[in-house]
Enzyme design. Structure first.
Site, PDB file in Angstrom:
ATOM      1  N   ASN A   1     -20.019  80.846  16.019  1.00 32.99           N
ATOM      2  CA  ASN A   1     -20.189  81.622  14.950  1.00 32.99           C
ATOM      3  C   ASN A   1     -21.597  81.618  14.295  1.00 32.99           C
ATOM      4  OD1 ASN A   1     -19.987  79.392  12.836  1.00 32.99           O
ATOM      5  ND2 ASN A   1     -18.331  79.233  14.047  1.00 32.99           N
TER       6      ASN A   1
ATOM      7  N   GLY B   1     -15.661  68.501   4.980  1.00 33.89           N
ATOM      8  CA  GLY B   1     -15.801  69.215   6.176  1.00 33.89           C
ATOM      9  C   GLY B   1     -16.316  70.568   5.657  1.00 33.89           C
ATOM     10  N   CYS B   2     -17.693  70.461   6.091  1.00 32.21           N
ATOM     11  CA  CYS B   2     -18.509  71.801   5.749  1.00 32.21           C
ATOM     12  C   CYS B   2     -18.538  72.611   7.081  1.00 32.21           C
ATOM     13  CB  CYS B   2     -19.660  71.317   5.090  1.00 32.21           C
ATOM     14  SG  CYS B   2     -20.556  72.644   4.475  1.00 32.21           S
TER      15      CYS B   2
ATOM     16  N   ASP C   1     -11.542  77.759  15.832  1.00 33.10           N
ATOM     17  CA  ASP C   1     -10.288  77.293  15.932  1.00 33.10           C
ATOM     18  C   ASP C   1      -9.567  77.286  17.116  1.00 33.10           C
ATOM     19  OD1 ASP C   1      -9.709  77.051  12.924  1.00 33.10           O
ATOM     20  OD2 ASP C   1     -10.038  79.496  12.869  1.00 33.10           O
TER      21      ASP C   1
ATOM     22  N   LYS D   1     -20.261  79.337  36.921  1.00 35.94           N
ATOM     23  CA  LYS D   1     -20.440  80.587  36.274  1.00 35.94           C
ATOM     24  C   LYS D   1     -19.331  81.705  36.638  1.00 35.94           C
ATOM     25  CE  LYS D   1     -23.713  84.230  35.156  1.00 35.94           C
ATOM     26  NZ  LYS D   1     -24.836  84.781  35.528  1.00 35.94           N
TER      27      LYS D   1
ATOM     28  N   ILE E   1      -9.908  69.134  11.883  1.00 40.41           N
ATOM     29  CA  ILE E   1     -10.626  67.916  11.797  1.00 40.41           C
ATOM     30  C   ILE E   1     -10.483  67.457  10.506  1.00 40.41           C
ATOM     31  CG2 ILE E   1     -12.686  66.635  11.644  1.00 40.41           C
ATOM     32  CD1 ILE E   1     -13.743  69.050  13.747  1.00 40.41           C
TER      33      ILE E   1
ATOM     34  N   PHE F   1     -13.746  73.536   2.738  1.00 42.25           N
ATOM     35  CA  PHE F   1     -14.279  74.810   2.507  1.00 42.25           C
ATOM     36  C   PHE F   1     -13.321  75.817   3.100  1.00 42.25           C
ATOM     37  CE2 PHE F   1     -18.555  74.257   0.972  1.00 42.25           C
ATOM     38  CZ  PHE F   1     -18.786  72.856   1.152  1.00 42.25           C
TER      39      PHE F   1
ATOM     40  N   LYS G   1      -4.882  76.451   1.285  1.00 42.60           N
ATOM     41  CA  LYS G   1      -5.222  75.551   2.258  1.00 42.60           C
ATOM     42  C   LYS G   1      -5.390  73.981   1.362  1.00 42.60           C
ATOM     43  CE  LYS G   1      -8.039  78.306   4.496  1.00 42.60           C
ATOM     44  NZ  LYS G   1      -9.238  79.116   4.876  1.00 42.60           N
TER      45      LYS G   1
ATOM     46  N   LYS H   1      -3.483  71.448   3.618  1.00 43.91           N
ATOM     47  CA  LYS H   1      -4.124  70.529   4.576  1.00 43.91           C
ATOM     48  C   LYS H   1      -4.216  69.285   3.792  1.00 43.91           C
ATOM     49  CE  LYS H   1      -6.933  73.850   6.903  1.00 43.91           C
ATOM     50  NZ  LYS H   1      -8.287  74.106   7.901  1.00 43.91           N
TER      51      LYS H   1
HETATM   52  O1  C5P Z   1      -8.229  76.778   8.140  1.00 48.08           O
HETATM   53  P1  C5P Z   1      -9.739  77.246   7.985  1.00 48.08           P
HETATM   54  O2  C5P Z   1     -10.437  77.306   9.183  1.00 48.08           O
HETATM   55  O3  C5P Z   1     -10.134  78.446   6.972  1.00 48.08           O
HETATM   56  O4  C5P Z   1     -10.366  75.921   6.947  1.00 48.08           O
HETATM   57  C1  C5P Z   1     -11.765  75.660   6.856  1.00 48.08           C
HETATM   58  C2  C5P Z   1     -12.031  74.365   6.322  1.00 48.08           C
HETATM   59  O5  C5P Z   1     -11.280  73.636   7.458  1.00 48.08           O
HETATM   60  C3  C5P Z   1     -13.319  73.875   6.515  1.00 48.08           C
HETATM   61  O6  C5P Z   1     -13.706  72.908   5.748  1.00 48.08           O
HETATM   62  C4  C5P Z   1     -13.648  73.582   8.124  1.00 48.08           C
HETATM   63  O7  C5P Z   1     -14.644  72.592   8.021  1.00 48.08           O
HETATM   64  C5  C5P Z   1     -12.239  72.721   8.357  1.00 48.08           C
HETATM   65  N1  C5P Z   1     -11.892  72.855   9.727  1.00 48.08           N
HETATM   66  C6  C5P Z   1     -11.861  71.654  10.544  1.00 48.08           C
HETATM   67  N2  C5P Z   1     -11.430  71.806  11.913  1.00 48.08           N
HETATM   68  C7  C5P Z   1     -10.864  73.045  12.205  1.00 48.08           C
HETATM   69  C8  C5P Z   1     -10.869  73.902  11.613  1.00 48.08           C
HETATM   70  C9  C5P Z   1     -11.411  74.126  10.171  1.00 48.08           C
HETATM   71  O8  C5P Z   1     -12.251  70.667  10.020  1.00 48.08           O
HETATM   72  N3  C5P Z   1     -10.471  73.129  13.400  1.00 48.08           N
END
Ligand code: C5P
Length: 401
Positions: A209, A272-273, A278, A288, A306, A322, A336, A340
């Protein structure tokens, strides 16, 4: 009262944003600061010394060679009195004078004479801000540990749009952190994830991304400024690892998950930034994938969350997540926060392309169980400082409950 009994010299130079300085003085005084105003000659064309004297409750100084003023509080004495020296607005001309160490008026002399930290809130036309000379001066001043507050983006007095607006008085007042408060997170350990993750499909292709990692890296620096020991766990980005911060580089979500889990036993705060993918492909192929005439179908399976896993640990650290949303910001962020099991969540609107993912700027709405705060559009570095201060305050209050 974040600035209680802190002595601040407010230096005002000759930019149109000077008209906001009586308000700035009031905001500083409301936070408990003692303010003495120093004006350049051109500043007096934009705002009256009398107004500043009235709001600060102190005489305004403007002349290096005034024998009465020198007799009352000489410039060296004034320089030593200050706990902070703030120049707002700071013109391009003033930045240039500071770069070359000129001392041809009271304010520039005080900048050389004071042992106090110097803060600069630039304000100028966007073309002047981008001018090579200004940018070169900025670099030199930043190396000297002069701290920049802004400039903000937006419409300018001259009609241009771009960076160069002075931050609003309240933002400036909120960003001044006295040295005695700076170590709010001393002795605390923080783990921060940053950047995107990259999910390999085959040896040459991946899914990822647009996350640049800038916000997470800025948060790591901001946490370090507050005295924390930081572990930065970063996906693939084009950024230099911040000096003196332990940085662990990972590629995919599973690796990020593993690296984070190794720190959770000892960490006090988890941020968690990262923009974690997903999903990952069920089976990465060893070779390949060759082009064929038929369609290609890939099966994706879910990656671990995470942030949620950390927040659900029996001995969970204080967690900040975030939420990048394109609509219903508040509703989704609060959902969220609860789902979470987070302590705080910082939501940003990624439908606005001028802020967020790959830009230098961001704006956040921060929510926690008992409150919320809006952090207006600002440079990511600045915003990271505001956010870390907020996290530190909430963390301290939570652990004292
Ligand atoms: O559920 P969503 O992806 O919108 O949540 C975003 C938050 O969850 C962010 O803080 C991101 O770092 C964390 N996150 C994570 N592991 C994932 C997906 C999102 O830690 N697999």
């Amino acid at each position: 009262m974040q600035l209680k009994n802190i002595n601040i010299i407010l230096g005002i130079t000759g930019g149109i944003a000077a008209y906001k300085t009586p308000d700035l003085v009031r905001k500083l005084v409301a936070k408990g600061a003692n303010v003495r105003v120093v004006m350049t000659d051109s500043a007096k064309e934009f705002v009256s010394p009398l107004a500043l004297q009235a709001v600060s409750g102190n005489p305004v100084s403007d002349n290096l060679l005034d024998k009465d003023a020198e007799a009352a509080m000489g410039h060296i004495e004034l320089a030593r009195w200050a706990d902070m020296l703030l120049v707002a607005p700071a013109t391009a001309n003033f930045m240039a004078k500071l770069t070359y160490g000129l001392a041809d008026d009271l304010l520039s002399t005080l900048c050389l004479a004071t042992p106090a930290p110097i803060y600069i809130a630039p304000a100028m036309n966007q073309q002047m801000w981008f001018a090579d000379a200004t940018q070169a001066n900025l670099k030199i001043l930043a190396q000297r540990k002069i701290q920049f507050l802004g400039p903000a983006q937006g419409e300018q007095a001259c009609g241009d749009v771009g960076p160069g607006r002075m931050l609003e008085p309240q933002e400036i007042a909120d960003l001044l952190v006295p040295e005695s408060l700076e170590q709010l997170l001393a002795g605390k350990r923080i783990t921060i994830t940053a950047g995107p993750t990259r999910e390999e499909i085959d040896p040459v292709r991946y899914l990822s991304n647009h996350s640049s990692g800038k916000m997470g890296y800025a948060l790591a620096t901001a946490a370090q400024e507050l005295g924390a020991t930081v572990t930065l766990i970063s996906g693939p980005v084009n950024l230099q690892p911040p000096a003196l911060i332990k940085t662990v580089s990972v590629i995919n979500a599973q690796q990020m998950h593993d690296a984070v889990m190794q720190t959770t036993d000892t960490c006090d705060i988890f941020v968690g930034c990262a923009a974690v993918a997903d999903y990952r492909v069920q089976q990465k192929t060893e070779q390949k994938i060759k082009k064929s005439d038929s369609e290609l179908t890939l099966t994706f399976i879910k990656n671990p969350d995470i942030l949620s896993d950390v927040a659900h640990l029996a001995n969970a650290p204080f967690t900040l997540g975030f939420a990048a949303e394109t609509q219903n910001l508040r509703e989704y962020a609060l959902d969220k926060l609860q789902r979470k099991k987070l302590n705080m969540i910082a939501a940003n609107d990624v439908s606005d392309s001028t802020i967020g993912f790959n830009s230098e700027q961001n704006a956040l709405n921060v929510f926690w169980s008992k409150g919320e705060k809006k952090l207006e559009v600002a440079d990511k570095q600045l915003l990271a400082r505001q956010l870390m201060q907020l996290v530190a305050q909430r963390y301290i209050e939570d652990t004292n409950d």
